[in-house]
Design a protein around this motif. Structure first.
Motif, PDB file in Angstrom:
ATOM      1  N   GLY A  69       6.216   3.498  17.199  1.00  0.00           N
ATOM      2  CA  GLY A  69       5.743   2.140  16.971  1.00  0.00           C
ATOM      3  C   GLY A  69       4.248   2.027  16.747  1.00  0.00           C
ATOM      4  O   GLY A  69       3.746   0.929  16.505  1.00  0.00           O
ATOM      5  N   ALA A  70       3.523   3.134  16.802  1.00  0.00           N
ATOM      6  CA  ALA A  70       2.065   3.106  16.684  1.00  0.00           C
ATOM      7  C   ALA A  70       1.597   3.007  15.238  1.00  0.00           C
ATOM      8  O   ALA A  70       2.321   3.356  14.303  1.00  0.00           O
ATOM      9  N   GLN A  71       0.363   2.534  15.089  1.00  0.00           N
ATOM     10  CA  GLN A  71      -0.338   2.529  13.809  1.00  0.00           C
ATOM     11  C   GLN A  71      -1.170   3.796  13.760  1.00  0.00           C
ATOM     12  O   GLN A  71      -2.093   3.971  14.562  1.00  0.00           O
ATOM     13  N   VAL A  72      -0.862   4.703  12.842  1.00  0.00           N
ATOM     14  CA  VAL A  72      -1.592   5.961  12.707  1.00  0.00           C
ATOM     15  C   VAL A  72      -2.417   5.884  11.427  1.00  0.00           C
ATOM     16  O   VAL A  72      -1.880   5.621  10.356  1.00  0.00           O
ATOM     17  N   THR A  73      -3.711   6.105  11.567  1.00  0.00           N
ATOM     18  CA  THR A  73      -4.589   6.103  10.404  1.00  0.00           C
ATOM     19  C   THR A  73      -5.178   7.490  10.240  1.00  0.00           C
ATOM     20  O   THR A  73      -5.779   8.034  11.168  1.00  0.00           O
ATOM     21  N   THR A  74      -4.983   8.061   9.064  1.00  0.00           N
ATOM     22  CA  THR A  74      -5.579   9.355   8.731  1.00  0.00           C
ATOM     23  C   THR A  74      -6.791   9.090   7.843  1.00  0.00           C
ATOM     24  O   THR A  74      -7.041   7.952   7.427  1.00  0.00           O
ATOM     25  N   ALA A  75      -7.520  10.117   7.510  1.00  0.00           N
ATOM     26  CA  ALA A  75      -8.684   9.963   6.631  1.00  0.00           C
ATOM     27  C   ALA A  75      -8.271   9.363   5.292  1.00  0.00           C
ATOM     28  O   ALA A  75      -9.027   8.594   4.694  1.00  0.00           O
ATOM     29  N   ALA A  76      -7.060   9.667   4.840  1.00  0.00           N
ATOM     30  CA  ALA A  76      -6.577   9.128   3.563  1.00  0.00           C
ATOM     31  C   ALA A  76      -6.377   7.621   3.620  1.00  0.00           C
ATOM     32  O   ALA A  76      -6.404   6.955   2.589  1.00  0.00           O
ATOM     33  N   GLY A  77      -6.195   7.067   4.804  1.00  0.00           N
ATOM     34  CA  GLY A  77      -5.961   5.642   4.951  1.00  0.00           C
ATOM     35  C   GLY A  77      -7.183   4.843   5.371  1.00  0.00           C
ATOM     36  O   GLY A  77      -7.075   3.657   5.659  1.00  0.00           O
ATOM     37  N   LEU A  78      -8.349   5.477   5.403  1.00  0.00           N
ATOM     38  CA  LEU A  78      -9.550   4.781   5.854  1.00  0.00           C
ATOM     39  C   LEU A  78     -10.124   3.819   4.822  1.00  0.00           C
ATOM     40  O   LEU A  78     -10.672   2.794   5.171  1.00  0.00           O
ATOM     41  N   GLY A  79     -10.049   4.168   3.569  1.00  0.00           N
ATOM     42  CA  GLY A  79     -10.637   3.327   2.525  1.00  0.00           C
ATOM     43  C   GLY A  79      -9.803   2.093   2.252  1.00  0.00           C
ATOM     44  O   GLY A  79      -8.692   1.939   2.757  1.00  0.00           O
ATOM     45  N   GLU A  80     -10.346   1.202   1.451  1.00  0.00           N
ATOM     46  CA  GLU A  80      -9.618  -0.004   1.059  1.00  0.00           C
ATOM     47  C   GLU A  80      -9.282   0.101  -0.413  1.00  0.00           C
ATOM     48  O   GLU A  80     -10.187   0.255  -1.242  1.00  0.00           O
ATOM     49  N   GLY A  81      -8.009   0.053  -0.749  1.00  0.00           N
ATOM     50  CA  GLY A  81      -7.595   0.203  -2.147  1.00  0.00           C
ATOM     51  C   GLY A  81      -7.981   1.578  -2.656  1.00  0.00           C
ATOM     52  O   GLY A  81      -7.718   2.582  -2.009  1.00  0.00           O
ATOM     53  N   ASP A  82      -8.625   1.607  -3.808  1.00  0.00           N
ATOM     54  CA  ASP A  82      -9.067   2.883  -4.374  1.00  0.00           C
ATOM     55  C   ASP A  82     -10.468   3.271  -3.915  1.00  0.00           C
ATOM     56  O   ASP A  82     -10.959   4.333  -4.255  1.00  0.00           O
TER      57      ASP A  82
END
Length: 166
Positions: A69-82
């Motif tokens: 149920g957690a929100q996992v953020t990797t380096a790939a998900g840090l930016g916004e859009g492109d």
């Protein structure tokens, strides 16, 4: 096998895992999320650092079932859009990487560290633990000390983080 759900970089992903599966192995081997790297697999290098519900976590030491149920953020998900996250831009501007293997973990750790400092969390280098921490180079080095870089880009990593922190 246990059924769990992880939201990885904004995408909800159901999966069945053996209870012994680490979060790192679930991400890389089951979900094909390759931003976090397997460095030492003992929690000593920080290459596997991700953000779980906004907090820094060594994914090689965390069981996937604990993060159901957690929100996992990797380096790939840090930016916004492109666009790149400001820290990723600063890493590029300051030449804060060489081989790049540790960079995803460095970026996630830096994002988490800046959040911790912003909320007033002290480090071992904080002189006055009751005061809001000032992110000096010494503070940044201490707070990032769990992330190793075999290439030795530390001076530039500190410069990049300092730029974004200011």
């Amino acid at each position: 096998m246990l059924d769990i759900t992880l939201t990885v970089d904004g995408v909800t992903r159901p999966l069945a895992v053996d209870p012994r599966t680490t979060l790192l192995d679930a991400l890389r081997e089951r979900l094909d999320v390759t931003a976090p790297k397997k460095g030492c697999d003992h929690g000593q290098c920080g290459a596997c650092t991700v953000l779980v519900d906004g907090r820094r976590v060594l994914s090689c030491l965390t069981l996937a079932v604990q993060q159901d149920g957690a929100q996992v953020t990797t380096a790939a998900g840090l930016g916004e859009g492109d666009g790149l996250h400001p820290l990723a831009e600063a890493f590029l501007d300051h030449d804060a990487l060489q081989c790049g293997y540790c960079t995803p973990g460095q970026l996630c750790s830096a994002v988490g560290m800046l959040d911790e400092a912003g909320r007033g969390h002290a480090s071992h280098a904080t002189a006055d633990v009751a005061a809001v921490p000032t992110l000096t180079d010494e503070e940044i080095r201490e707070r990032m000390s769990g992330n190793l870089c075999r290439c030795g880009a530390y001076a530039n990593i500190v410069s990049a983080i300092r730029e974004v922190a200011s």
